[in-house]
Scaffold this motif. Structure first.
Motif, short mmCIF file in Angstrom:
data_model
loop_
_atom_site.label_atom_id
_atom_site.label_comp_id
_atom_site.label_asym_id
_atom_site.label_seq_id
_atom_site.Cartn_x
_atom_site.Cartn_y
_atom_site.Cartn_z
N VAL A 131 0.84 -1.20 0.00
CA VAL A 131 0.00 0.00 0.00
C VAL A 131 0.88 1.25 0.00
CG1 VAL A 131 -1.69 1.32 1.36
CG2 VAL A 131 -1.97 -1.16 1.07
N THR A 132 1.96 1.23 0.76
CA THR A 132 2.89 2.36 0.80
C THR A 132 3.48 2.63 -0.58
OG1 THR A 132 3.46 1.92 3.11
CG2 THR A 132 5.03 3.21 1.82
N VAL A 133 3.96 1.57 -1.23
CA VAL A 133 4.54 1.70 -2.58
C VAL A 133 3.48 2.22 -3.55
CG1 VAL A 133 5.43 0.38 -4.55
CG2 VAL A 133 6.32 -0.05 -2.25
N ALA A 134 2.26 1.68 -3.43
CA ALA A 134 1.19 2.07 -4.35
C ALA A 134 0.86 3.56 -4.22
CB ALA A 134 -0.06 1.22 -4.09
N ILE A 135 0.72 4.04 -3.01
CA ILE A 135 0.39 5.46 -2.81
C ILE A 135 1.54 6.33 -3.32
CG2 ILE A 135 0.00 7.25 -1.06
CD1 ILE A 135 -1.64 5.16 0.51
N ASP A 136 2.77 5.92 -3.05
CA ASP A 136 3.92 6.68 -3.57
C ASP A 136 3.93 6.71 -5.09
OD1 ASP A 136 4.84 7.24 -1.04
OD2 ASP A 136 6.34 5.63 -0.99
N ALA A 137 3.49 5.61 -5.71
CA ALA A 137 3.49 5.52 -7.17
C ALA A 137 2.38 6.34 -7.81
CB ALA A 137 3.35 4.06 -7.60
N GLY A 138 1.32 6.65 -7.03
CA GLY A 138 0.22 7.44 -7.58
C GLY A 138 -1.15 6.82 -7.43
N TYR A 139 -1.23 5.58 -6.97
CA TYR A 139 -2.54 4.97 -6.72
C TYR A 139 -3.29 5.77 -5.65
CZ TYR A 139 -0.90 0.45 -8.77
OH TYR A 139 -0.42 -0.56 -9.58
N ARG A 140 -4.58 5.92 -5.87
CA ARG A 140 -5.43 6.57 -4.86
C ARG A 140 -6.64 5.72 -4.51
NH1 ARG A 140 -1.36 8.50 -4.25
NH2 ARG A 140 -0.70 10.67 -4.28
N HIS A 141 -6.73 4.56 -5.11
CA HIS A 141 -7.87 3.64 -4.93
C HIS A 141 -7.31 2.34 -4.35
CE1 HIS A 141 -11.21 1.19 -7.29
NE2 HIS A 141 -11.19 0.91 -6.00
N ILE A 142 -7.77 1.97 -3.15
CA ILE A 142 -7.32 0.76 -2.48
C ILE A 142 -8.55 -0.12 -2.23
CG2 ILE A 142 -6.02 -0.22 -0.55
CD1 ILE A 142 -4.38 1.82 -2.11
#
Length: 316
Positions: A33-44
């Motif tokens: 989740v940390t990597v995803a948010i850093d990459a630009g994801y906003r939908h979990i």
């Protein structure tokens, strides 16, 4: 860049690409989740059944604390499990997910499956023969309780998951609040075109889980087909200088379907996000769609005898 969004029938929007968390092990999911948010994801995309919402929530709270993102810019989904379908348990279920995730509201809450199981803490209550014990609660009554969560401000939108067309119509007949989406298994082996068209005609979006063919599903057998190794997918990937996974994600986006690929590997999470610099042609989409074979990979076999199992009669 910000992820393009799909507008729901209630006027709210959902990022068309999200991070799935099914089978994301405790100890790995927070980093994912940390990597995803850093990459630009906003939908979990989460669920109580996955058993990892507390860790997902820790990662989300840490990113908010760091000032990397604010809660209002995140889109968080969870799902009510089959043992909580009884109307008096629905609020308890959502509050459990809210507490675990450490948030005050969910952007989307789904009925995970239409089948109700015996109420209790065991997610798969079984009899002496090892068969799941069912409950006779009707998902219609669960839906009415879900609507109250919107009225209470605990969730912004409500929807369905793994519902077939007849079940969706049953919900629509009684709904004061329409479902905004139906989250289903969707990939080239199971393109869900009929269900997609059915939902679209009723103002309901489709969300694709297992878009890469769920290669790590626990019940996969040696010799089962591998979507990521399909020659048609690989040839299109080579044409665009992209990976097969990126092509499969783009396949859903270009059809207007919300897509939630899962990974806990940093490189793959980033790779799955980097799909904004190309678009599949109509010919590419048509070629990929020729792989349709009603190839369902997530059958939910233990609920097969339930009267509300969505796939028994292979309704679309």
């Amino acid at each position: 860049m910000s992820v393009p969004s799909v507008k729901f029938n209630n006027g709210l929007s959902c990022p068309i690409l999200g991070l799935g968390t099914w089978q994301s092990e405790p100890g790995a999911v927070a980093q994912a989740v940390t990597v995803a948010i850093d990459a630009g994801y906003r939908h979990i995309d989460c669920a109580h059944l996955y058993g990892n919402e507390r860790e997902v929530g820790q990662a989300i709270r840490e990113k908010i604390k760091q000032g990397h993102v604010i809660r209002e810019n995140l889109f968080i989904t969870s799902k009510i499990w089959n043992t909580y379908h009884r109307p008096d348990l629905v609020e308890k279920a959502v509050r459990t997910s809210l507490d675990d995730l450490g948030v005050t509201y969910l952007d989307l809450y789904l009925i995970h499956w239409p089948m109700a199981y015996k109420e209790g803490d065991d997610p798969f209550p079984a009899d002496s023969n090892g068969k799941v014990i069912y409950s006779d609660v009707d998902y219609i009554d669960t839906w009415r309780a879900m609507e109250k969560l919107v009225e209470q401000g605990l969730v912004k939108s409500i929807g369905l998951s793994n519902f077939n067309s007849k079940q969706i119509d049953r919900v629509l007949k009684i709904a004061k609040i329409k479902p905004v989406t139906n989250q289903v298994e969707c990939h080239p082996y199971l393109s869900q075109q009929k269900l997609f068209d059915f939902c679209k005609a009723r103002g309901i979006t489709l969300t694709a889980y297992s878009p890469l063919g769920s290669p790590n599903r626990p019940w996969a057998k040696p010799g089962d087909p591998l979507l990521l190794e399909e020659p048609k997918v690989k040839s299109i990937a080579a044409k665009y200088k992209k990976t097969p996974a990126q092509v499969l994600i783009r396949y859903q986006i270009d059809r207007g379907i919300i897509v939630i690929p899962k990974s806990t590997t940093k490189e793959r999470i980033i790779e799955n996000y980097n799909v904004w610099d190309f678009q599949l042609s109509r010919e590419d989409i048509a070629l990929i769609s020729t792989m349709e074979c009603n190839g369902r990979l997530i059958p939910q076999a233990e609920g097969r005898a339930h009267k509300h199992h969505p796939f028994v009669n292979e309704e679309f």
